[in-house]
Design a protein around this motif. Structure first.
Motif, PDB file in Angstrom:
ATOM      1  N   ASN A  81      -1.311 -28.781   1.680  1.00 34.88           N
ATOM      2  CA  ASN A  81      -0.729 -28.561   2.981  1.00 34.88           C
ATOM      3  C   ASN A  81      -0.114 -29.781   3.564  1.00 34.88           C
ATOM      4  N   ASN A  84      -1.016 -30.136   7.390  1.00 32.12           N
ATOM      5  CA  ASN A  84      -2.634 -30.028   7.671  1.00 32.12           C
ATOM      6  C   ASN A  84      -2.661 -31.552   7.797  1.00 32.12           C
ATOM      7  N   THR A 107       2.249 -26.812  -5.895  1.00 34.22           N
ATOM      8  CA  THR A 107       3.437 -26.988  -5.037  1.00 34.22           C
ATOM      9  C   THR A 107       4.328 -28.047  -5.787  1.00 34.22           C
TER      10      THR A 107
END
Length: 175
Positions: A81, A84, A107
């Motif tokens: 992420n 983050n 991803t």
């Protein structure tokens, strides 16, 4: 002039500036609102003596809490992420490690691909053997059609039909 927290918050510090009329003014520090150009990685614009520099928040966090990048060239987000920016989620790494992380997290753009542009499922047995080993996925039916059309260019207008036939054969026979 700026501080960064281990959670990725960047703030300006309290300071005194000289206004255009020459009178000193006290400016209270504030948390900067990060921006994103790509919908993922956050950056802030920091200024010093009217010179503005764009800084990636994840780099600021690692430089402040871990140290300079050294031999590494990129920041790896361990959970995949990019929003983050907590220090425990970030490590210095190289581009290869970063790409392997992206594939592992799902991803990476190639890892997310489910179908080729002509609608064929990108799954075994319809994957080109040599390409899947290096992390890319390519449609075996379309690959075979490209080879056939290269030799017989007059078939180019029937590409979809030919590739669909190859796809059916590959999925039935498994090769």
């Amino acid at each position: 002039m700026y501080e960064v927290s281990d959670h990725g918050d960047v703030r300006s510090v309290d300071r005194i500036v000289i206004a255009s009329n020459g009178i000193p003014r006290k400016l209270k520090g504030k948390v900067l609102k990060p921006k994103s150009r790509d919908g993922a990685h956050l950056y802030v614009d920091l200024s010093k003596e009217n010179i503005v520099e764009r800084k990636w928040v994840h780099r600021l966090v690692l430089e402040a809490f871990v140290g300079p990048m050294g031999e590494s060239t990129v920041v790896r987000h361990l959970d995949g992420n990019a929003l983050n920016n907590q220090v425990e989620n970030l490590v210095w790494g190289n581009q290869s490690e970063n790409l392997l992380d992206a594939v592992g997290h799902g991803t990476h753009f190639q890892a997310r691909k489910k179908n080729c542009p002509r609608g064929h499922l990108l799954d075994f047995p319809n994957l080109v053997d040599g390409i899947k080993r290096v992390g890319r996925r390519s449609c075996k039916a379309c690959n075979r059609t490209h080879s056939r059309v290269y030799v017989k260019p007059y078939l180019a207008d029937k590409f979809q039909e030919i590739s669909d036939d190859y796809y059916e054969k590959i999925m039935k026979e498994g090769n």
